[in-house]
Design a protein around this motif. Structure first.
Motif, PDB file in Angstrom:
ATOM      1  N   UNK A 177     -45.705  74.868 -39.788  1.00 21.40           N
ATOM      2  CA  UNK A 177     -45.184  76.222 -39.744  1.00 21.40           C
ATOM      3  C   UNK A 177     -43.985  76.189 -38.806  1.00 21.40           C
ATOM      4  N   UNK A 178     -42.812  76.504 -39.346  1.00 17.93           N
ATOM      5  CA  UNK A 178     -41.581  76.382 -38.558  1.00 17.93           C
ATOM      6  C   UNK A 178     -40.707  77.602 -38.743  1.00 17.93           C
ATOM      7  N   UNK A 179     -39.710  77.711 -37.885  1.00 19.89           N
ATOM      8  CA  UNK A 179     -38.730  78.791 -37.980  1.00 19.89           C
ATOM      9  C   UNK A 179     -37.349  78.196 -38.158  1.00 19.89           C
ATOM     10  N   UNK A 180     -36.618  78.702 -39.151  1.00 19.87           N
ATOM     11  CA  UNK A 180     -35.277  78.214 -39.435  1.00 19.87           C
ATOM     12  C   UNK A 180     -34.369  79.394 -39.780  1.00 19.87           C
ATOM     13  N   UNK A 181     -33.086  79.135 -39.730  1.00 17.15           N
ATOM     14  CA  UNK A 181     -32.083  80.055 -40.269  1.00 17.15           C
ATOM     15  C   UNK A 181     -31.415  79.305 -41.406  1.00 17.15           C
ATOM     16  N   UNK A 182     -31.404  79.902 -42.602  1.00 19.87           N
ATOM     17  CA  UNK A 182     -30.900  79.175 -43.769  1.00 19.87           C
ATOM     18  C   UNK A 182     -30.111  80.110 -44.683  1.00 19.87           C
ATOM     19  N   UNK A 183     -29.023  79.576 -45.211  1.00 23.63           N
ATOM     20  CA  UNK A 183     -28.192  80.354 -46.139  1.00 23.63           C
ATOM     21  C   UNK A 183     -27.409  79.390 -47.022  1.00 23.63           C
ATOM     22  N   UNK A 184     -27.277  79.755 -48.297  1.00 26.81           N
ATOM     23  CA  UNK A 184     -26.479  78.975 -49.245  1.00 26.81           C
ATOM     24  C   UNK A 184     -25.210  79.750 -49.557  1.00 26.81           C
TER      25      UNK A 184
ATOM     26  N   UNK B 290     -30.357  83.445 -49.002  1.00 29.60           N
ATOM     27  CA  UNK B 290     -30.632  83.403 -47.579  1.00 29.60           C
ATOM     28  C   UNK B 290     -29.807  84.379 -46.767  1.00 29.60           C
ATOM     29  N   UNK B 291     -29.901  84.217 -45.443  1.00 31.73           N
ATOM     30  CA  UNK B 291     -29.204  85.119 -44.517  1.00 31.73           C
ATOM     31  C   UNK B 291     -28.880  84.332 -43.250  1.00 31.73           C
ATOM     32  N   UNK B 292     -27.599  84.129 -42.957  1.00 32.19           N
ATOM     33  CA  UNK B 292     -27.222  83.326 -41.783  1.00 32.19           C
ATOM     34  C   UNK B 292     -27.526  84.006 -40.449  1.00 32.19           C
ATOM     35  N   UNK B 293     -27.998  85.250 -40.498  1.00 34.63           N
ATOM     36  CA  UNK B 293     -28.299  85.989 -39.278  1.00 34.63           C
ATOM     37  C   UNK B 293     -29.804  86.216 -39.074  1.00 34.63           C
ATOM     38  N   UNK B 294     -30.616  85.703 -39.976  1.00 32.58           N
ATOM     39  CA  UNK B 294     -32.045  86.021 -39.906  1.00 32.58           C
ATOM     40  C   UNK B 294     -32.886  84.756 -39.786  1.00 32.58           C
ATOM     41  N   UNK B 295     -33.828  84.781 -38.860  1.00 32.33           N
ATOM     42  CA  UNK B 295     -34.777  83.672 -38.701  1.00 32.33           C
ATOM     43  C   UNK B 295     -35.931  83.883 -39.678  1.00 32.33           C
ATOM     44  N   UNK B 296     -36.241  82.849 -40.450  1.00 33.63           N
ATOM     45  CA  UNK B 296     -37.343  82.937 -41.408  1.00 33.63           C
ATOM     46  C   UNK B 296     -38.391  81.885 -41.081  1.00 33.63           C
ATOM     47  N   UNK B 297     -39.604  82.172 -41.500  1.00 28.19           N
ATOM     48  CA  UNK B 297     -40.709  81.242 -41.273  1.00 28.19           C
ATOM     49  C   UNK B 297     -40.937  80.402 -42.526  1.00 28.19           C
ATOM     50  N   UNK B 298     -41.103  79.108 -42.339  1.00 34.05           N
ATOM     51  CA  UNK B 298     -41.413  78.214 -43.448  1.00 34.05           C
ATOM     52  C   UNK B 298     -42.825  77.673 -43.271  1.00 34.05           C
ATOM     53  N   UNK B 299     -43.512  77.476 -44.379  1.00 30.97           N
ATOM     54  CA  UNK B 299     -44.844  76.875 -44.361  1.00 30.97           C
ATOM     55  C   UNK B 299     -44.862  75.766 -45.401  1.00 30.97           C
ATOM     56  N   UNK B 300     -44.989  74.557 -44.945  1.00 29.90           N
ATOM     57  CA  UNK B 300     -44.943  73.401 -45.841  1.00 29.90           C
ATOM     58  C   UNK B 300     -46.140  72.496 -45.621  1.00 29.90           C
ATOM     59  N   UNK B 301     -46.513  71.800 -46.680  1.00 29.29           N
ATOM     60  CA  UNK B 301     -47.580  70.798 -46.620  1.00 29.29           C
ATOM     61  C   UNK B 301     -46.983  69.470 -47.054  1.00 29.29           C
ATOM     62  N   UNK B 302     -46.830  68.559 -46.111  1.00 31.60           N
ATOM     63  CA  UNK B 302     -46.244  67.257 -46.393  1.00 31.60           C
ATOM     64  C   UNK B 302     -47.275  66.162 -46.173  1.00 31.60           C
ATOM     65  N   UNK B 303     -47.220  65.158 -47.030  1.00 32.01           N
ATOM     66  CA  UNK B 303     -48.116  64.016 -46.912  1.00 32.01           C
ATOM     67  C   UNK B 303     -47.330  62.801 -46.461  1.00 32.01           C
ATOM     68  N   UNK B 304     -47.876  62.103 -45.468  1.00 32.93           N
ATOM     69  CA  UNK B 304     -47.250  60.907 -44.922  1.00 32.93           C
ATOM     70  C   UNK B 304     -48.117  59.691 -45.242  1.00 32.93           C
ATOM     71  N   UNK B 305     -47.449  58.630 -45.664  1.00 32.69           N
ATOM     72  CA  UNK B 305     -48.158  57.389 -45.934  1.00 32.69           C
ATOM     73  C   UNK B 305     -47.465  56.232 -45.245  1.00 32.69           C
TER      74      UNK B 305
END
Length: 199
Positions: free
Chosen positions: A149-156, A166-181
Motif C-alpha cells: 500500500x503506497x502513496x504516489x502522485x501520477x499523471x499522464x 491522473x492529477x499532478x496535484x493529488x496524492x493517490x493510494x495504490x494497492x498492489x500484490x507482487x510476487x517475488x521469486x
C-alpha cells in the motif's frame, strides 16, 4: 551508636543501589548482544504482524535462513524503483528486476505509451504498508507474494502537455500484490518480480 546504625543503613542502601545498577548493566549488555545477533543473523526467530504465521512456517521449511525484515526492505525498495523506472521508460533498470514475462508486459505498456507520444509523470511519496501474504515453493527457493500500500502522485500527459489521466496535484493510494521469486542467474539470493496484480 546511632551514628553507626545510620552509617550501616547508608552503606546497605549504597550496596543495594550498586547491585541494582550492576544488574541493569548486565541486562543491557545481554539485550545489546541479542539485538546485534538478530541484526547479523538471517534466522527468523518469530513472525511479526507483517506475515501470517502459517505463511512464515512455509517459508522457513523452504529456506530456514529467510529474514523477513531484510526481504521486505529489499522488496519495498524494488517496488519503488520499478514504478519510477516504468514511468521513465527505463527498460535497462526493469530488465534487472523483472522476470521475462513480466518484463515483456512492462515493455509493451511503455511502447504503447510512447507510440501515442504520451509521457508519464510519477512522484513516489512512500510505502504505507508492506506485508507478506502468501508463499509457496518455487524452483531455487520460494515464491513470496507481498501486498503493498503506497502513496504516489501520477499523471499522464499528451504530446501537447495536456493531462489525459491522473492529477499532478493529488496524492493517490495504490494497492498492489507482487510476487517475488529467486533469480536463477544470481549467486547471492537476488529476487525478481515474477507477477504483478492489483490488491
Amino acid at each position: 551508636m546511632s551514628e553507626f546504625v545510620d552509617m550501616s543503613g547508608n552503606l546497605s542502601a549504597i550496596i543495594l543501589f550498586w547491585l541494582w545498577w550492576a544488574l541493569l548493566s548486565v541486562l543491557d549488555v545481554i539485550s545489546a548482544k541479542n539485538r546485534a545477533g538478530t541484526a547479523g543473523s538471517k534466522d527468523v526467530k518469530e513472525c511479526t504482524d507483517r506475515i501470517d504465521p502459517a505463511c512464515c512456517e512455509r517459508i522457513r521449511r523452504i529456506d530456514p535462513s529467510f529474514d523477513e525484515g531484510y526481504f521486505l526492505q529489499g522488496a519495498s525498495r524494488a517496488y519503488e524503483i520499478i514504478l519510477e523506472a516504468y514511468a521513465a521508460g527505463s527498460l535497462d533498470t526493469l530488465h534487472t528486476l523483472l522476470e521475462s514475462e513480466v518484463l515483456t508486459a512492462f515493455e509493451h505498456a511503455i511502447t504503447d505509451r510512447e507510440s501515442r507520444g504520451e509521457t508519464l509523470e510519477l512522484t513516489f511519496i512512500g510505502i504505507r504498508d508492506a506485508r507478506i501474504v502468501d508463499a509457496e515453493g518455487a524452483k531455487g527457493g520460494a515464491a513470496i507474494s507481498v501486498s503493498f500500500t503506497a502513496e504516489i502522485v501520477i499523471a499522464t500527459r499528451s504530446p501537447d502537455g495536456k493531462i489525459v489521466h491522473g492529477d499532478p496535484e493529488r496524492v493517490v493510494e495504490t494497492r498492489d500484490l507482487w510476487t517475488f521469486g529467486p533469480d536463477p542467474a544470481s549467486t547471492n539470493q537476488s529476487w525478481l518480480v515474477t507477477a504483478t496484480d492489483s490488491a
